[in-house]
Design a protein around this motif. Sequence first.
Motif, mmCIF file in Angstrom:
data_model
loop_
_atom_site.group_PDB
_atom_site.id
_atom_site.type_symbol
_atom_site.label_atom_id
_atom_site.label_comp_id
_atom_site.label_asym_id
_atom_site.label_seq_id
_atom_site.Cartn_x
_atom_site.Cartn_y
_atom_site.Cartn_z
ATOM 1 N N PRO A 179 0.811 -1.228 0.000
ATOM 2 C CA PRO A 179 0.000 0.000 0.000
ATOM 3 C C PRO A 179 0.839 1.270 0.000
ATOM 4 C CG PRO A 179 -0.960 -1.603 1.475
ATOM 5 C CD PRO A 179 0.342 -2.189 1.018
ATOM 6 N N GLY A 180 1.910 1.300 0.798
ATOM 7 C CA GLY A 180 2.733 2.502 0.882
ATOM 8 C C GLY A 180 3.357 2.876 -0.453
ATOM 9 N N ILE A 181 3.751 1.880 -1.227
ATOM 10 C CA ILE A 181 4.339 2.130 -2.547
ATOM 11 C C ILE A 181 3.300 2.743 -3.478
ATOM 12 C CG2 ILE A 181 5.295 1.019 -4.602
ATOM 13 C CD1 ILE A 181 6.635 -1.007 -2.705
ATOM 14 N N MET A 182 2.085 2.176 -3.442
ATOM 15 C CA MET A 182 1.013 2.700 -4.304
ATOM 16 C C MET A 182 0.616 4.112 -3.888
ATOM 17 S SD MET A 182 -1.426 -0.643 -5.032
ATOM 18 C CE MET A 182 -1.629 -1.182 -3.323
ATOM 19 N N PHE A 183 0.526 4.360 -2.579
ATOM 20 C CA PHE A 183 0.149 5.696 -2.092
ATOM 21 C C PHE A 183 1.190 6.735 -2.527
ATOM 22 C CE2 PHE A 183 -2.042 3.581 1.805
ATOM 23 C CZ PHE A 183 -3.115 3.227 1.010
ATOM 24 N N SER A 184 2.478 6.383 -2.371
ATOM 25 C CA SER A 184 3.551 7.318 -2.744
ATOM 26 C C SER A 184 3.516 7.627 -4.236
ATOM 27 C CB SER A 184 4.919 6.732 -2.359
ATOM 28 O OG SER A 184 5.027 6.610 -0.960
ATOM 29 N N GLU A 185 3.304 6.605 -5.041
ATOM 30 C CA GLU A 185 3.275 6.815 -6.490
ATOM 31 C C GLU A 185 2.069 7.654 -6.896
ATOM 32 O OE1 GLU A 185 4.626 3.934 -9.850
ATOM 33 O OE2 GLU A 185 2.481 3.563 -9.507
ATOM 34 N N ALA A 186 0.925 7.394 -6.281
ATOM 35 C CA ALA A 186 -0.284 8.168 -6.586
ATOM 36 C C ALA A 186 -0.099 9.637 -6.206
ATOM 37 C CB ALA A 186 -1.493 7.576 -5.863
ATOM 38 N N ASP A 187 0.546 9.891 -5.067
ATOM 39 C CA ASP A 187 0.839 11.273 -4.667
ATOM 40 C C ASP A 187 1.792 11.939 -5.659
ATOM 41 O OD1 ASP A 187 -0.754 11.312 -2.442
ATOM 42 O OD2 ASP A 187 0.844 10.904 -1.016
ATOM 43 N N LEU A 188 2.803 11.215 -6.084
ATOM 44 C CA LEU A 188 3.788 11.737 -7.024
ATOM 45 C C LEU A 188 3.132 12.142 -8.346
ATOM 46 C CD1 LEU A 188 6.711 12.203 -8.004
ATOM 47 C CD2 LEU A 188 6.802 9.768 -8.574
ATOM 48 N N ILE A 189 2.285 11.272 -8.890
ATOM 49 C CA ILE A 189 1.620 11.546 -10.165
ATOM 50 C C ILE A 189 0.602 12.671 -10.023
ATOM 51 C CG2 ILE A 189 0.100 10.564 -11.945
ATOM 52 C CD1 ILE A 189 1.491 7.846 -11.318
ATOM 53 N N GLY A 190 -0.088 12.701 -8.875
ATOM 54 C CA GLY A 190 -0.985 13.816 -8.602
ATOM 55 C C GLY A 190 -2.441 13.596 -8.956
ATOM 56 N N PHE A 191 -2.940 12.344 -8.856
ATOM 57 C CA PHE A 191 -4.366 12.121 -9.084
ATOM 58 C C PHE A 191 -5.175 12.963 -8.091
ATOM 59 C CE2 PHE A 191 -2.283 7.875 -9.731
ATOM 60 C CZ PHE A 191 -2.357 7.853 -11.108
ATOM 61 N N PRO A 192 -6.128 13.785 -8.549
ATOM 62 C CA PRO A 192 -6.859 14.658 -7.618
ATOM 63 C C PRO A 192 -7.625 13.911 -6.513
ATOM 64 C CG PRO A 192 -7.140 15.429 -9.865
ATOM 65 C CD PRO A 192 -6.439 14.109 -9.965
ATOM 66 N N TYR A 193 -8.166 12.736 -6.858
ATOM 67 C CA TYR A 193 -8.905 11.946 -5.857
ATOM 68 C C TYR A 193 -8.407 10.510 -5.853
ATOM 69 C CZ TYR A 193 -12.082 15.822 -5.208
ATOM 70 O OH TYR A 193 -12.601 17.053 -4.910
ATOM 71 N N ARG A 194 -8.424 9.921 -4.652
ATOM 72 C CA ARG A 194 -7.965 8.545 -4.470
ATOM 73 C C ARG A 194 -9.026 7.754 -3.727
ATOM 74 N NH1 ARG A 194 -2.979 8.155 -0.591
ATOM 75 N NH2 ARG A 194 -1.979 9.210 -2.345
ATOM 76 N N ILE A 195 -9.329 6.579 -4.250
ATOM 77 C CA ILE A 195 -10.253 5.654 -3.584
ATOM 78 C C ILE A 195 -9.439 4.484 -3.048
ATOM 79 C CG2 ILE A 195 -12.151 4.027 -3.917
ATOM 80 C CD1 ILE A 195 -13.181 5.906 -6.135
ATOM 81 N N ILE A 196 -9.563 4.214 -1.758
ATOM 82 C CA ILE A 196 -8.881 3.077 -1.139
ATOM 83 C C ILE A 196 -9.935 2.034 -0.776
ATOM 84 C CG2 ILE A 196 -7.419 2.300 0.754
ATOM 85 C CD1 ILE A 196 -6.365 5.194 0.900
#
Length: 400
Positions: A338-355
């Motif tokens: 999960p931490g790897i996916m969260f970091s990558e999603a933050d880096l790319i900058g998706f405005p919204y994230r669904i977990i």
Amino acid sequence: MRKTKYFLSTKKEKPNNTYSISHQLMIRSGMITQNSSGIYTWLPNGVKVLKKIIKIINQEMKKNNAIEINMPILQSSKLWEKSKRIKMYGKELFKIIDRNQNNLILSPTHEEIITQLVKNKINSYKSLPMILYQINTKFRDEIRPKSGVLRAREFIMKDAYSFHINKKSLENTYENIYQSYIKIFKKMNLKIKILQAENGIIGGNISHEFYINIKNSKKIKKNILKKKNTQIEIGHIFQLNQIYSKIFNAFIYTNQKKKKFLEMGCYGIGISRLIGAIIEKNYDQNGIIWPISIAPFQVSIIPINFLKDFLVKKITEKIYFKLKKYMTVFLYDTNEQPGIMFSEADLIGFPYRIIISHNTIKQKCIELQNRRTYSKKNIKIKNILKILLDKLKIKKKKYF
């Protein structure tokens, strides 16, 4: 889009020889890769942002009845010799000699060729005013290309050219496009500064530049950090008047049968530079914070144990297929931590994230996070589509 089917080339570490935030983040988030000094390949994430910005620009240009064309990158140097700009541009102008010993240039701009085109194709004053525009690659042999797309040797531009029978018509179009530029940048959530500027080697006597203000920290004496405002030019418009029409003998006969040289305007937006400027304005320590209108994907879905938990996979697929009818969605269909996916999603900058996790599914919920504010909230699964449509201001019809 599923991650396993997508060319996502992200990097954890800061790339070497990158000095601007936008340069670092565009490489790290998989938007561009550097081929050589000032020359880049645009990767899928970068292309998606380009296309969204181009769509916004096209919409506003069409409102001005502008007609899209596509002019050659290679131009005969004879046109530039005629306008005398071949000397004005100097060493920034890329020059080529073909196998027949013809002298050519790689276009940094198209005033000469568009004037020649209009001279040969417009025969009546009834065709005026006319606005022609293109979105095309331009070239400039920068002495020190740096800061990624902010100062590249090859760049993408929207350049428009207007033609008129009189100065009043030119002034009206100039004002209309001035206002259109404000609308274009507003759609990208940009606060801009507009300054009257010098016309320089483009020519004419009236022009305005459009800037984004960004803040840098600059070291001064005793290691004190002082904030300094930096401006990045993202657009420039010009009233060229009759400069080029007289050089190329581009005239029309009025309804009184009088010969009249055409009045001309020129209107540019540096699209690739604009992307870099937006990032310089919208980032934090974790990565890019995209305005919703131009994000490569509006929503990312991060399921925990996607390949191991049948229930998580089932609910994830159901939500993914429902949302993708209305918005751009990126699905992490992998078993990464999960931490790897969260970091990558933050880096790319998706405005919204669904977990999506087993625990939240038991409560018939999923977690929704906002990239800009980091706020998070558990949402009922049945309500997620409606909530995202409201947040993204999308009407309930197919987004694409």
